[in-house]
Design an enzyme around this catalytic site. Structure first.
Site, short mmCIF file in Angstrom:
data_model
loop_
_atom_site.label_atom_id
_atom_site.label_comp_id
_atom_site.label_asym_id
_atom_site.label_seq_id
_atom_site.Cartn_x
_atom_site.Cartn_y
_atom_site.Cartn_z
N GLU A 167 0.80 -1.23 0.00
CA GLU A 167 0.00 0.00 0.00
C GLU A 167 0.83 1.29 0.00
O GLU A 167 0.82 2.05 0.97
CB GLU A 167 -0.97 0.01 1.20
CG GLU A 167 -2.04 -1.04 1.07
CD GLU A 167 -3.27 -0.78 1.94
OE1 GLU A 167 -3.29 0.23 2.67
OE2 GLU A 167 -4.21 -1.59 1.88
N GLU A 355 -5.32 -8.51 0.56
CA GLU A 355 -5.90 -8.18 1.86
C GLU A 355 -7.35 -7.75 1.67
O GLU A 355 -7.66 -7.02 0.73
CB GLU A 355 -5.22 -6.96 2.53
CG GLU A 355 -3.92 -7.22 3.21
CD GLU A 355 -3.40 -5.97 3.94
OE1 GLU A 355 -4.22 -5.11 4.34
OE2 GLU A 355 -2.18 -5.86 4.10
C1 NOJ Z 1 -4.15 -2.33 5.03
C2 NOJ Z 1 -2.81 -2.41 5.67
O1 NOJ Z 1 -1.93 -3.09 4.82
C3 NOJ Z 1 -2.82 -3.06 7.04
O2 NOJ Z 1 -1.59 -2.84 7.65
C4 NOJ Z 1 -3.97 -2.50 7.86
O3 NOJ Z 1 -3.96 -3.02 9.16
C5 NOJ Z 1 -5.26 -2.83 7.16
N1 NOJ Z 1 -5.27 -2.13 5.90
C6 NOJ Z 1 -6.52 -2.44 7.96
O4 NOJ Z 1 -6.61 -1.07 8.09
#
Ligand code: NOJ
Length: 444
Positions: A167, A355
């Site tokens: 991200e 994710e």
């Molecule tokens: C994306 C991120 O990669 C992760 O670190 C985070 O905890 C989650 N989103 C949830 O917000």
């Protein structure tokens, strides 16, 4: 009804965790400080004042957690490397205890037939590098490639799946533009520098892995959102296009050789000031897969701030929609729309939903956690993936965020995303209803 075999036998079922959010033991065995250690050391930076302590104790309990993933029936374990555990100063001398630790994790995954996916960068920059400008300093490209080379050298014999970065929009936007996250830098110039350097690191890092590890599968993990305008007024429709360019196009397009999305944000040409000769060639790379990370929908409208974007989000709390603990708009159906959007990029070979997940308050009652809303969310996401695959979109894996409850950055321990509950005092794990469902589903 959802069945595992509806997704095909090569579909990858995984879970994602990250070093800073899970490991704890920030000073153990020669580890150097990261920007997130610095940030969390000052508990007033954390929304509810939480102390991170040992996070989810993955540094000590990794075997138990990997075994849980195995028992649930997953076949991929995606984790990130803490750069400053391996290189305490970000560059220079190596901390062998850090290398040994990740070797133990990799070997543990392999002994349970879990495929390790390594994320090289999940936001925890060594503080020593931030002291020299961090992502705003072009030297970061050299620092990052040296670090990548070390990881390849020590782990590349057994690890074939690499996620070069996690991200980039979140850590450059929140860390270097709004200052909401570590390292709390602000302003458009800091953001553009950090973002451009991140693009160079992703593409160059990908090339380095390709040139050194035979048969490597290389990807990046990009955040994405379903964006829609608040109404049909043309200024809001245009604002939504810019928001979409920022959230969904900004990183993928240069990586695919298309440059930054200046068509809808001409002022973004500013980024040319940061370009060095030859960057055009260095910025793109032919990734094997693109990881998409989907969490929420954004409703956009015209706004005079911030500059260049001239758009902002109508806060979900004002929209009468379903909210999670972080007040984000829970809209799993948006994933299908997002996948359709990305399918327009013909050069993308394969997608993985690297994710997705949702945070709700969870309660441990008589040894059980009844997280029905989280279960529903994941089932809805799976339905979107199933439908997309039916339409021929090559989405080939789903990695749950996340295995066990962990430390949610600035939001502390409150938002729980795990399919396994953690009592942070005792570090006791309890599989939630959602985890039990996945276990049955994956064994079906
Ligand atoms: C994306 C991120 O990669 C992760 O670190 C985070 O905890 C989650 N989103 C949830 O917000």
């Amino acid at each position: 009804m959802l069945k595992r075999n509806q997704f095909g036998k090569d579909f990858k079922w995984g879970v994602t965790i990250s070093a800073f959010q899970n490991e704890g033991w920030a000073n153990a065995d020669g580890k150097g400080a990261s920007i997130w250690d610095t940030f969390t050391n000052n508990t007033s930076n954390i929304n509810n004042g939480d102390e991170i302590g040992n996070a989810a104790n993955f540094y000590k309990q990794y075997e138990q957690d990997i075994l849980l993933a195995k028992q649930i029936g997953l076949d991929v374990f995606r984790f990130s490397i803490s750069w400053s555990r391996i290189l305490p100063n970000g560059t220079g001398s190596i901390n062998n205890e850090g290398i040994d630790y990740y070797n133990r994790i990799i070997d543990c995954c392999l002994s349970h037939q879990l495929t390790p996916y390594i994320t090289l960068y999940h936001w925890d920059l060594p503080q020593a590098l931030e002291d020299q400008g961090g992502w705003t300093n072009r030297q970061i490209v050299h620092w990052f490639l040296d670090y990548t080379q070390i990881c390849i050298q020590h782990f590349g014999d057994r690890v074939k799946h690499w996620v070069v970065m996690n991200e980039p929009m979140t850590f450059t936007g929140l860390g270097y533009f709004t200052g909401y996250h570590a390292p709390q830098k602000k302003g458009i110039l800091n953001f553009l520098k950090a973002a451009h350097h991140a693009v160079l690191c992703m593409a160059q890092g990908g090339r380095l892995i390709r040139n050194t590890i035979a048969n490597a599968q290389i990807g990046v993990a990009l955040s994405c959102s379903h964006v829609k305008p608040v109404d049909r007024k043309s200024k809001n429709v245009r604002a939504a296009k810019r928001m979409e360019a920022l959230l969904n196009r900004f990183f993928i397009e240069p990586l695919l050789g298309m440059g930054y999305p200046i068509d809808v944000m001409p002022a973004l040409k500013l980024i040319n000031l940061i370009f060095k000769k030859g960057d055009d060639q260095l910025m793109s790379f032919d990734f094997d897969f693109i990881g998409l990370q989907y969490y929420f929908r954004v409703v956009a409208r015209h706004s005079i701030y911030p500059p260049i974007l001239f758009a902002d989000e109508v806060p979900p709390v004002k929209r009468n929609v379903k909210l999670n603990t972080m007040n984000l708009d829970v809209y799993p159906k948006g994933l299908k729309k997002v996948l359709k959007f990305y399918t327009a990029y013909k050069k993308i070979k394969s997608f993985i939903i690297s994710e997705s997940g949702v945070c709700y308050p969870d309660y441990l009652v008589n040894g059980h956690v009844y997280d029905a809303r989280r279960l529903k969310y994941h089932q809805m996401i799976l339905k979107q993936i199933k439908k997309s695959r039916k339409q021929g979109i090559p989405v080939n894996g789903y990695f749950i965020w996340t295995l066990v409850d962990n430390f949610e950055w600035k939001e502390g321990f409150e938002p729980r995303f795990g399919i396994v509950h953690v009592d942070f005092k005792s570090q006791q794990r309890t599989i939630k209803l959602s985890g039990e469902w996945f276990r049955k589903f994956l064994h079906s």
